[in-house]
Structure formats: C-alpha cells, structure tokens
Design a protein around this motif. Sequence first.
Motif, mmCIF file in Angstrom:
data_model
loop_
_atom_site.group_PDB
_atom_site.id
_atom_site.type_symbol
_atom_site.label_atom_id
_atom_site.label_comp_id
_atom_site.label_asym_id
_atom_site.label_seq_id
_atom_site.Cartn_x
_atom_site.Cartn_y
_atom_site.Cartn_z
ATOM 1 N N PRO A 264 -1.567 13.930 4.337
ATOM 2 C CA PRO A 264 -2.234 13.823 3.114
ATOM 3 C C PRO A 264 -1.872 12.433 2.469
ATOM 4 O O PRO A 264 -1.046 11.937 3.117
ATOM 5 C CB PRO A 264 -1.380 14.881 2.381
ATOM 6 N N ALA A 265 -2.707 11.934 1.780
ATOM 7 C CA ALA A 265 -2.672 10.729 1.243
ATOM 8 C C ALA A 265 -1.499 10.696 0.015
ATOM 9 O O ALA A 265 -1.330 11.582 -0.507
ATOM 10 C CB ALA A 265 -4.026 10.131 0.575
ATOM 11 N N ASP A 266 -0.673 9.549 0.078
ATOM 12 C CA ASP A 266 0.382 9.324 -1.043
ATOM 13 C C ASP A 266 -0.405 8.717 -2.099
ATOM 14 O O ASP A 266 -1.334 8.540 -2.291
ATOM 15 C CB ASP A 266 1.423 8.805 -0.347
ATOM 16 N N ASP A 267 0.746 8.746 -3.192
ATOM 17 C CA ASP A 267 0.217 8.193 -4.447
ATOM 18 C C ASP A 267 -0.267 6.633 -4.192
ATOM 19 O O ASP A 267 -1.394 6.333 -5.079
ATOM 20 C CB ASP A 267 1.478 8.025 -5.547
ATOM 21 N N ALA A 268 0.339 5.858 -3.286
ATOM 22 C CA ALA A 268 -0.131 4.570 -3.325
ATOM 23 C C ALA A 268 -1.617 4.275 -2.627
ATOM 24 O O ALA A 268 -2.192 3.622 -3.117
ATOM 25 C CB ALA A 268 0.784 3.861 -2.213
ATOM 26 N N VAL A 269 -1.709 5.126 -1.909
ATOM 27 C CA VAL A 269 -3.053 5.264 -1.108
ATOM 28 C C VAL A 269 -4.242 5.795 -2.344
ATOM 29 O O VAL A 269 -5.437 5.113 -2.297
ATOM 30 C CB VAL A 269 -3.352 6.237 0.147
ATOM 31 N N MET B 30 0.870 -1.349 0.053
ATOM 32 C CA MET B 30 0.025 0.189 -0.015
ATOM 33 C C MET B 30 0.972 1.343 0.138
ATOM 34 O O MET B 30 0.381 2.519 0.229
ATOM 35 C CB MET B 30 -1.001 0.029 1.364
ATOM 36 N N GLY B 31 2.302 1.043 -0.089
ATOM 37 C CA GLY B 31 3.027 2.242 -0.297
ATOM 38 C C GLY B 31 3.565 2.585 0.993
ATOM 39 O O GLY B 31 3.216 1.971 2.160
ATOM 40 N N ALA B 32 4.566 3.668 1.176
ATOM 41 C CA ALA B 32 5.225 3.986 2.233
ATOM 42 C C ALA B 32 4.325 4.568 3.195
ATOM 43 O O ALA B 32 4.693 4.282 4.606
ATOM 44 C CB ALA B 32 6.231 5.103 1.828
ATOM 45 N N VAL B 33 3.323 5.065 2.924
ATOM 46 C CA VAL B 33 2.402 5.784 4.040
ATOM 47 C C VAL B 33 1.625 4.592 4.901
ATOM 48 O O VAL B 33 1.663 4.557 6.105
ATOM 49 C CB VAL B 33 1.472 6.833 3.704
ATOM 50 N N ILE B 34 0.834 4.052 4.001
ATOM 51 C CA ILE B 34 0.031 2.900 4.441
ATOM 52 C C ILE B 34 0.599 1.630 4.984
ATOM 53 O O ILE B 34 0.244 0.962 5.923
ATOM 54 C CB ILE B 34 -1.228 2.515 3.555
ATOM 55 N N LEU B 35 1.671 1.466 4.653
ATOM 56 C CA LEU B 35 2.527 0.013 5.088
ATOM 57 C C LEU B 35 3.453 0.425 6.358
ATOM 58 O O LEU B 35 3.650 -0.428 7.249
ATOM 59 C CB LEU B 35 3.604 -0.287 4.007
#
Length: 220
Positions: free
Chosen positions: A80-85, A1-6
């Motif tokens: 903010p949401a990143d691109d993965a989210v 899920m990308g850097a933020v969500i992982l």
Amino acid sequence: MGAVILGASPGAASAAPALPPPWPDDARSRLAALALLETLNADLLGHDSATLTLERWCGAHGLAAPARVTAARLRDAEGPADDAVRRLLGVDAGEPVRHRHVRLSCGDRVLSEADNWYRPARLTPEMNRVLDTTDTAFGRAVAALAFQRRTLSAELLWHPLPPGWETGAVLPPAGPGALAIPAQVLRHRAVLVLPDGTPFSALVETYTGAVLAFPPPPLP
C-alpha cells in the motif's frame, strides 16, 4: 517522498541483471562508463517515458534485437501507499492508490526495476484493465494520457571516477581484470502529471549495470 518511496524496494536488491561483456579496468573504460551513464541520465531527464527511452538505448547499443522493452511484474514486492506517497499524489486516505513493481527488460537483460504508485481513478477503464491483467509497462499503457514527467531527483549510484578527477585527482590504478560494474548504477524519482498538471503517478526507477552490457566504445 517518505519512507516507502525514498527507500529501495524489496525486489530491487534481488535483481539479477545480465552480466555485460568485460570492460578493461582502466581509466579509459571508467571515463567511457561515466560519459555513457551521464548520457543515459540526460536522455531520461529529457523525455517523459522511461520505457521508450530504454528502448532507444537498447537499440542504439545493440543490447537486443528487436529492441523492445518488456515488463515483468513482481506482485510479492507490492504494497500500500504510505502517507508521503499520498501527499505527493494529492489524495486522501479514501482514494485508492495502486502499486506496481516491475522489472523492465530488453531481450534477456534487466535494465531497470520500477516502483509505481498510481491513481486508477485518473486512468481509463481500458488502461486499468491492461495494468491489472498484463505486465505491460506503465508508460506504454497510459501513453494516450499525453502525460508529462517531473523529475524529483536523479542520482548516480556508481561513480566510475573519483571526485575531482577532472582537476587532477589521483585516478584508481588499472587492474588486471575486468572493470567491476555494480548491479545498480542510477536512480530516478519522479511524478507523472496530466496535461492540466494533476499528478497521477509517483515512481522510483533503479537502473542496473546491464545498461552498459555492450563492448566498451573505442577511445583514442
């Protein structure tokens, strides 16, 4: 899920779950803890609302009376949401995505921390008002959407028994004190979808050791 969500949220490491009553540091307690965590994990996986699942868990194990889960929002842990989210939610850079970081408690025990990125355009004005102006748990606020939960991963963060314990691996020796239950024991990553399959929320839920804040069950 990308850097933020992982990754774990900045607020997750600061959680201070209520200390559970001491469990003896022995094989029986470790087996009971593992069975209970697997039971909670299965219950979460089998239901769409983590909030309601935690309320049932709280009531069944006497963690608080009344057994009602409340949310405390931590705005300084939101971003903010990143691109993965955005890819996970199926939105481009032009659509607003909001982030809520909350601690879910039952009584005085913090049972989980949750990061939730959601699409306000998919909610009703009243739902958005409630989410913007109150600490209401997300699942309770949007219950009328009849959403479904799609789990992406479920990870035990604590393994009370070593790998291979069921086939004869050496168990940890009993200790003279209490079993050390860590601050974080389970993590789920999931998306919530509308009845037509449209994703509207991406979340990470980290469950604390306070889910075991009750006396160890008696074992034969």
